[in-house]
Design an enzyme around this catalytic site. Structure first.
Site, mmCIF file in Angstrom:
data_model
loop_
_atom_site.group_PDB
_atom_site.id
_atom_site.type_symbol
_atom_site.label_atom_id
_atom_site.label_comp_id
_atom_site.label_asym_id
_atom_site.label_seq_id
_atom_site.Cartn_x
_atom_site.Cartn_y
_atom_site.Cartn_z
ATOM 1 N N TYR A 147 1.028 -3.755 -1.891
ATOM 2 C CA TYR A 147 2.432 -3.839 -1.468
ATOM 3 C C TYR A 147 3.016 -2.436 -1.517
ATOM 4 C CZ TYR A 147 7.375 -5.190 -1.439
ATOM 5 O OH TYR A 147 8.718 -5.319 -1.134
ATOM 6 N N ASP A 249 0.170 5.182 -3.976
ATOM 7 C CA ASP A 249 1.424 4.506 -4.278
ATOM 8 C C ASP A 249 1.394 4.172 -5.773
ATOM 9 O OD1 ASP A 249 3.480 2.760 -4.725
ATOM 10 O OD2 ASP A 249 3.161 1.583 -2.905
ATOM 11 N N LYS A 277 10.047 2.649 -10.037
ATOM 12 C CA LYS A 277 10.123 1.674 -11.140
ATOM 13 C C LYS A 277 10.336 2.294 -12.519
ATOM 14 C CE LYS A 277 7.739 -2.191 -8.945
ATOM 15 N NZ LYS A 277 8.488 -3.410 -8.773
#
Ligand SMILES: Cc1ncc(COP(=O)(O)O)c(C=O)c1O
Length: 439
Positions: A147, A249, A277
Site C-alpha cells: 500500500y 516506502d 506515520k
C-alpha cells in the site's frame, strides 16, 4: 430475561448521527470497517484508549502506527505547544525545520536531501514524480499487496480476490477504488513480491520505460512479510543495471525498525525513500528523502513539490521531539523485544486452544493471521488467511478490552509494558477459545 447491555451503545448512536453529515460517517475509508460499528473515542494516553461508552482498551492500533511513544506523549505535546506559540505556519523557513532535516540526514542512509509533506500518500506521489523527472520515463513497477497511499497512480494492485488478480507471471491490476482514469493502469506494472526473477524479466523486456521500482522493505500492509534473503539486494542491483530509481516506502518501517529505517537495518540503500506515520507520534508530517543526484531534480525546481502546510511549526516540533525521545530511550530495540515476546506468547495461546495461526513480522509490528500455512511470502499467500475468523477474533478482543487493527497488524509502543504483553496474550487465549467453541 434482561437484555445484554450493549458495550457500544453510545458509539452506535453517534455513528448514526455521523452518517447524516460525514460521508460514510468517517474521515478515512478504513475506519468505516470497524466492527460492530466504527467507535467514537474520547481520549487516549500511553497505551490506553477510552471510547465514548466508557470502555478502556489496551491499544495495539496506535493510530494505525504513528503513536510509537504512546498516545498524547507529554514531551511531544509540550514541544508542540511551545513551538506553536511562536506561530503555526510561517510559509517560510524556520530553524526547527532545518534541524529536523539535519537529523534525518544523520540517521537515514539515503537521506542526502529532504523535503517535507503532510502524509505518506503525498510523499510517495512526489517520489514517483522525482523518479520520472530524473529518468524521463513514465512507468514504474509496484508489488501486489503493498500500500502506497490512496492517490490514483497507486490505487490498484494492492488487493483483489484470487479469481481477479490473474496469473502470477502477469498479474491483472485490480482497482481498489472507483473513479480511476484508465491510463493509470498502464503506468504501473504490478508484480508479486519476493520474486526477483519476475522483476528481472520485466526489466529486461521493458527497462527502458521504467522510472522506478517502489516497494515496502517489509510488506507490512499484508501479512507483515519479510523480504526473502537477497531480494532487496537484488532489486538494488537491477535498478542500478536499468537506471531506474529504487524507492523504499518506509511509512511503516521508518523509526520502528530502527532510527535509520529498514534501509539501515537491512543494509540496502534506496535512491529515494518515504517516511511518515511514527516520525511525529501522530502529528501530520511526512518526508521524501533521497540521494542528491535524484533529489537535485526537486532542488532545482524541475520536479515541483509544494504545499501550503508543509513543514508547519507544530508538526516539525513534534517530529524533532519524537525522534529525540526515540533516540534517548533506545525505543526501537525495546519495541522489538516486547513484540517478539508477544508473538511468542500468542503462538503459545494458539497452541493451547487448538487454533492454527501464523505470526510474521519483526516485532515492533507484526501480523497475526489464521491459517495452516507455515509461512507466507507474498500477497497471493495471504489469500489463504481465514479473514472471517480474524474478524471474529478482533471483535472478541475488543469486547475484552484489547483494541486491534481489523486486518491483523499489531503495533507496539514505548508505552506498552511487559504486563501489557502478558495481558494481551492471556486475553487472546480467552478470545481464541470462543473461536474454537464456534467450530
Ligand atoms: C506503507 C505505507 N505507505 C503509504 C501510506 C499512506 O500514508 P498516509 O495514510 O499518511 O497517506 C501508508 C498508510 O498506511 C502505508 O502503510
Amino acid at each position: 430475561v434482561r437484555p445484554e447491555p450493549d458495550r457500544y451503545e453510545r458509539s452506535r448512536a453517534l455513528y448514526e448521527r455521523a452518517c447524516r453529515v460525514l460521508a460514510g460517517g468517517v474521515s478515512s475509508e478504513f475506519r468505516r470497517h470497524q466492527r460492530p460499528v466504527p467507535l467514537f473515542y474520547r481520549s487516549a494516553r500511553g497505551a490506553t484508549i477510552l471510547d465514548e461508552d466508557g470502555n478502556h482498551s489496551l491499544d495495539f492500533t496506535l493510530s494505525q502506527g504513528p503513536a510509537i511513544l504512546g498516545h498524547a506523549h507529554p514531551g511531544v505535546n509540550r514541544a508542540v505547544a511551545d513551538y506553536a506559540r511562536r506561530g503555526v505556519c510561517f510559509a517560510g523557513q524556520h530553524l526547527r525545520e532545518l534541524e529536523l532535516a539535519e537529523t534525518l540526514q544523520r540517521l537515514i542512509p539515503c537521506a542526502e536531501l529532504v523535503r517535507f509533506s503532510l502524509s505518506g500518500s503525498e510523499a510517495n506521489h512526489m517520489a514517483l514524480r522525482t523518479a520520472r523527472a530524473f529518468t524521463g520515463r513514465a512507468r514504474f513497477i509496484r508489488f501486489e499487496g503493498h500500500y502506497h497511499g490512496w492517490f490514483d497512480n497507486v490505487a490498484f494492485g494492492n488487493g483483489g480476490a484470487a479469481e481477479r488478480i490473474g496469473p502470477r507471471e502477469a498479474p491483472t491490476p485490480v482497482a481498489s477504488t472507483a473513479g480511476l482514469p484508465s491510463r493509470v493502469f498502464d503506468e504501473a506494472i504490478v508484480l508479486p513480491w519476493n520474486d526477483l526473477s519476475l522483476v528481472e524479466d520485466t526489466l529486461r523486456g521493458q527497462g527502458g520505460e521504467i522510472a522506478a521500482v517502489i516497494t515496502e522493505p517489509i510488506m507490512c500492509n499484508h501479512g507483515c512479510i519479510p523480504p526473502r534473503p537477497g531480494f532487496l539486494e537484488g532489486l538494488r542491483a537491477l535498478c542500478d543495471r536499468h537506471g531506474c530509481a529504487l524507492i523504499f516506502d518506509e511509512v511503516i518501517t521508518g523509526f520502528r525498525l530502527g532510527l535509520g529505517g529498514a534501509q539501515a537495518r537491512m543494509g540496502v540503500t534506496p535512491d529515494l525513500a518515504v517516511f511518515g506515520k511514527a516520525m511525529a507520534n501522530g502529528y501530520p508530517i511526512s518526508a521524501l528523502v533521497g540521494r542528491r543526484r535524484w533529489m537535485d531534480r526537486v532542488a532545482r525546481g524541475e520536479a515541483v513539490h509544494a504545499g501550503t502546510l508543509n513543514g508547519s511549526n507544530p508538526c516539525v516540533a513534534a517530529a524533532v521531539a519524537t525522534i529525540a525521545a526515540l533516540e534517548r530511550g533506545a525505543v526501537p530495540g525495546r519495541l522489538e523485544r516486547l513484540g517478539l515476546e508477544l508473538m511468542r506468547r500468542l503462538r503459545v495461546a494458539a497452541g493451547r486452544t487448538g487454533e492454527r495461526v501464523l505470526l510474521q513480522g519483526p516485532g515492533a509490528m507484526f501480523h497475526l493471521g489464521f491459517t495452516t500455512a507455515e509461512r507466507v511470502d507474498d500477497y497471493r499467500g495471504t489469500l489463504a488467511y481465514d479473514r472471517e475468523r480474524l474478524a471474529a477474533f478482533v471483535l472478541a478482543m475488543q469486547d475484552r478490552g484489547i483494541r486491534l487493527i481489523g486486518r491483523g497488524l499489531w503495533y507496539l509502543s514505548a508505552a506498552h509494558t511487559e504486563r501489557d504483553v502478558a495481558r494481551a496474550a492471556a486475553t487472546a487465549e480467552d478470545a481464541m477459545r470462543t473461536l474454537s467453541a464456534r467450530t
